[in-house]
Design a protein around this motif. Structure first.
Motif, PDB file in Angstrom:
ATOM      1  N   ALA A  14      -1.478  10.129 -29.178  1.00 12.48           N
ATOM      2  CA  ALA A  14      -0.220  10.332 -29.901  1.00 12.48           C
ATOM      3  C   ALA A  14      -0.209   9.572 -31.226  1.00 12.48           C
ATOM      4  O   ALA A  14       0.271  10.081 -32.244  1.00 12.48           O
ATOM      5  CB  ALA A  14       0.960   9.907 -29.027  1.00 12.48           C
ATOM      6  N   TRP A  15      -0.766   8.355 -31.224  1.00 13.02           N
ATOM      7  CA  TRP A  15      -0.727   7.524 -32.436  1.00 13.02           C
ATOM      8  C   TRP A  15      -1.510   8.153 -33.587  1.00 13.02           C
ATOM      9  O   TRP A  15      -1.066   8.119 -34.735  1.00 13.02           O
ATOM     10  CB  TRP A  15      -1.247   6.124 -32.138  1.00 13.02           C
ATOM     11  N   VAL A  16      -2.684   8.739 -33.276  1.00 13.90           N
ATOM     12  CA  VAL A  16      -3.477   9.331 -34.343  1.00 13.90           C
ATOM     13  C   VAL A  16      -2.962  10.731 -34.703  1.00 13.90           C
ATOM     14  O   VAL A  16      -3.063  11.171 -35.853  1.00 13.90           O
ATOM     15  CB  VAL A  16      -4.975   9.347 -33.972  1.00 13.90           C
ATOM     16  N   TYR A  17      -2.394  11.444 -33.730  1.00 12.41           N
ATOM     17  CA  TYR A  17      -1.742  12.723 -34.022  1.00 12.41           C
ATOM     18  C   TYR A  17      -0.605  12.512 -35.008  1.00 12.41           C
ATOM     19  O   TYR A  17      -0.418  13.297 -35.942  1.00 12.41           O
ATOM     20  CB  TYR A  17      -1.233  13.352 -32.725  1.00 12.41           C
ATOM     21  N   ASP A  18       0.152  11.450 -34.804  1.00 11.26           N
ATOM     22  CA  ASP A  18       1.272  11.142 -35.703  1.00 11.26           C
ATOM     23  C   ASP A  18       0.779  10.899 -37.129  1.00 11.26           C
ATOM     24  O   ASP A  18       1.444  11.298 -38.092  1.00 11.26           O
ATOM     25  CB  ASP A  18       2.014   9.912 -35.171  1.00 11.26           C
ATOM     26  N   LYS A  19      -0.379  10.280 -37.276  1.00 10.46           N
ATOM     27  CA  LYS A  19      -0.916   9.973 -38.599  1.00 10.46           C
ATOM     28  C   LYS A  19      -1.562  11.173 -39.278  1.00 10.46           C
ATOM     29  O   LYS A  19      -1.695  11.199 -40.504  1.00 10.46           O
ATOM     30  CB  LYS A  19      -1.963   8.852 -38.489  1.00 10.46           C
ATOM     31  N   THR A  20      -1.986  12.174 -38.492  1.00  7.57           N
ATOM     32  CA  THR A  20      -2.818  13.248 -39.044  1.00  7.57           C
ATOM     33  C   THR A  20      -2.207  14.634 -38.825  1.00  7.57           C
ATOM     34  O   THR A  20      -1.535  15.176 -39.696  1.00  7.57           O
ATOM     35  CB  THR A  20      -4.228  13.184 -38.422  1.00  7.57           C
ATOM     36  N   LEU A  21      -2.425  15.192 -37.659  1.00  7.19           N
ATOM     37  CA  LEU A  21      -2.060  16.579 -37.406  1.00  7.19           C
ATOM     38  C   LEU A  21      -0.563  16.820 -37.461  1.00  7.19           C
ATOM     39  O   LEU A  21      -0.123  17.903 -37.870  1.00  7.19           O
ATOM     40  CB  LEU A  21      -2.599  17.017 -36.040  1.00  7.19           C
ATOM     41  N   GLY A  22       0.232  15.847 -37.039  1.00  9.62           N
ATOM     42  CA  GLY A  22       1.678  16.039 -37.054  1.00  9.62           C
ATOM     43  C   GLY A  22       2.191  16.412 -38.441  1.00  9.62           C
ATOM     44  O   GLY A  22       2.952  17.362 -38.612  1.00  9.62           O
ATOM     45  N   THR A  23       1.741  15.662 -39.439  1.00 10.92           N
ATOM     46  CA  THR A  23       2.155  15.927 -40.821  1.00 10.92           C
ATOM     47  C   THR A  23       1.498  17.185 -41.370  1.00 10.92           C
ATOM     48  O   THR A  23       2.138  18.004 -42.041  1.00 10.92           O
ATOM     49  CB  THR A  23       1.824  14.725 -41.708  1.00 10.92           C
ATOM     50  N   THR A  24       0.199  17.361 -41.096  1.00  8.49           N
ATOM     51  CA  THR A  24      -0.524  18.539 -41.593  1.00  8.49           C
ATOM     52  C   THR A  24       0.107  19.823 -41.088  1.00  8.49           C
ATOM     53  O   THR A  24       0.375  20.758 -41.860  1.00  8.49           O
ATOM     54  CB  THR A  24      -1.996  18.478 -41.160  1.00  8.49           C
ATOM     55  N   TYR A  25       0.322  19.907 -39.775  1.00  6.67           N
ATOM     56  CA  TYR A  25       0.906  21.113 -39.203  1.00  6.67           C
ATOM     57  C   TYR A  25       2.315  21.349 -39.725  1.00  6.67           C
ATOM     58  O   TYR A  25       2.716  22.489 -39.970  1.00  6.67           O
ATOM     59  CB  TYR A  25       0.918  21.030 -37.675  1.00  6.67           C
ATOM     60  N   CYS A  26       3.084  20.278 -39.872  1.00  7.59           N
ATOM     61  CA  CYS A  26       4.443  20.412 -40.389  1.00  7.59           C
ATOM     62  C   CYS A  26       4.436  21.045 -41.786  1.00  7.59           C
ATOM     63  O   CYS A  26       5.214  21.971 -42.060  1.00  7.59           O
ATOM     64  CB  CYS A  26       5.120  19.048 -40.432  1.00  7.59           C
ATOM     65  N   ASN A  27       3.560  20.564 -42.649  1.00  7.15           N
ATOM     66  CA  ASN A  27       3.486  21.093 -44.016  1.00  7.15           C
ATOM     67  C   ASN A  27       3.106  22.571 -44.030  1.00  7.15           C
ATOM     68  O   ASN A  27       3.558  23.334 -44.897  1.00  7.15           O
ATOM     69  CB  ASN A  27       2.486  20.290 -44.840  1.00  7.15           C
ATOM     70  N   GLN A  60      12.056  17.133 -40.711  1.00  6.14           N
ATOM     71  CA  GLN A  60      12.335  17.909 -41.916  1.00  6.14           C
ATOM     72  C   GLN A  60      13.527  18.851 -41.728  1.00  6.14           C
ATOM     73  O   GLN A  60      14.322  19.059 -42.655  1.00  6.14           O
ATOM     74  CB  GLN A  60      11.089  18.707 -42.315  1.00  6.14           C
ATOM     75  N   LEU A  61      13.664  19.420 -40.543  1.00  8.04           N
ATOM     76  CA  LEU A  61      14.791  20.320 -40.300  1.00  8.04           C
ATOM     77  C   LEU A  61      16.111  19.553 -40.267  1.00  8.04           C
ATOM     78  O   LEU A  61      17.142  20.057 -40.722  1.00  8.04           O
ATOM     79  CB  LEU A  61      14.572  21.084 -38.997  1.00  8.04           C
ATOM     80  N   ILE A  62      16.089  18.352 -39.737  1.00 11.06           N
ATOM     81  CA  ILE A  62      17.294  17.512 -39.749  1.00 11.06           C
ATOM     82  C   ILE A  62      17.698  17.210 -41.191  1.00 11.06           C
ATOM     83  O   ILE A  62      18.886  17.231 -41.541  1.00 11.06           O
ATOM     84  CB  ILE A  62      17.060  16.218 -38.949  1.00 11.06           C
ATOM     85  N   ARG A  63      16.729  16.950 -42.048  1.00  8.99           N
ATOM     86  CA  ARG A  63      17.018  16.684 -43.462  1.00  8.99           C
ATOM     87  C   ARG A  63      17.640  17.891 -44.143  1.00  8.99           C
ATOM     88  O   ARG A  63      18.354  17.746 -45.142  1.00  8.99           O
ATOM     89  CB  ARG A  63      15.732  16.280 -44.182  1.00  8.99           C
TER      90      ARG A  63
END
Length: 251
Positions: A14-27, A60-63
């Motif tokens: 989870a920690w590395v997903y948060d740093k990498t794929l979480g943001t990439t996939y979101c974008n 991002q959706l909350i924003r």
């Protein structure tokens, strides 16, 4: 909580997903959500993010002014989601067995979360739970790797994603066994500690589905106006399209 099988194996990365794929996939996903979903929603609509991961999409959706509830089977993923989107409501639960009343204007699932559902019967349970949670005339959108995409990878596996930073590195490969039509994601994580580099490995089974069988399940559950779009949000698919978005409406 009504967990069939909590996805605890995802806690370890989870920690590395948060740093990498979480943001990439979101974008990658946000422009598609804007095009296929958000323009059809009322202000302050309540969205359920199923298999929400570490919460970057919810953030991002909350924003943008939406109300967000997120569900994920990994407790650690949900911990990060709560930090990234503190005004969201996040629940540790299983997509195959969660029960929520019909209060949502839309349900989304991004980052191919449903490819971790390993058979048709359980995928149908997911769709039934989503159908129950939606208000009438509301939309359900999710992305999915089709089976033909996984079939491109042989038993040895092919690198599909990687990240290298000063204090960590991540490599992900896919492999596929043609004999039993089974696929895996093989994940190698390298973390720099005071004692040196530490390696962790994780293997996750994944399942690819055909477009027609997913459409059939959606319609069998009761969804209407089922449409399928490519990775750019274009309705007309080609033979090479193996990652798609399904959009369906609760009648």
């Amino acid at each position: 909580m009504s967990l069939l099988n909590r996805y605890s194996e995802f806690d370890a990365w989870a920690w590395v997903y948060d740093k990498t794929l979480g943001t990439t996939y979101c974008n990658h996903r946000l422009p598609i959500l804007e095009k296929l979903l958000l323009q059809h929603l009322p202000n302050k609509a309540h969205i359920l993010d199923l298999c929400c991961g570490t919460g970057q999409v919810a953030q991002q959706l909350i924003r943008k002014g939406y109300q967000l509830t997120g569900i994920d089977g990994s407790e650690k993923m949900v911990d990060y989601a709560r930090k990234n989107a503190p005004s969201g409501n996040f629940i540790v639960d299983d997509a195959r067995s969660f029960k929520l009343p019909p209060t949502f204007d839309a349900v989304i699932s991004t980052s191919a979360g449903f490819n971790h559902i390993m058979n048709i019967e359980e995928l149908k349970k997911v769709f039934e739970n989503v159908y129950t949670a939606l208000l009438e005339n509301s939309l359900f959108i999710f992305d999915l790797n089709l089976e033909k995409g996984y079939q491109l990878y042989d038993l040895k596996g092919t690198l599909v994603e990687g990240y290298i930073e000063d204090e960590y590195a991540l490599a992900i490969s896919r492999s596929h066994n043609q004999k039993n039509n089974t696929s895996w994601l093989k994940i190698a994580i390298f973390q720099l500690l005071e004692t040196g580099w530490q390696r962790s490995d994780l293997t996750c089974p994944v399942k690819g589905y055909s477009q027609s069988e997913v459409e059939d399940i959606l319609e069998n559950v009761g969804f209407t106006e089922v449409n399928v779009y490519n990775h750019q949000g274009i309705l007309e698919l080609t033979e090479s399209d193996d990652f798609v978005y399904f959009v369906a409406r609760k009648a």
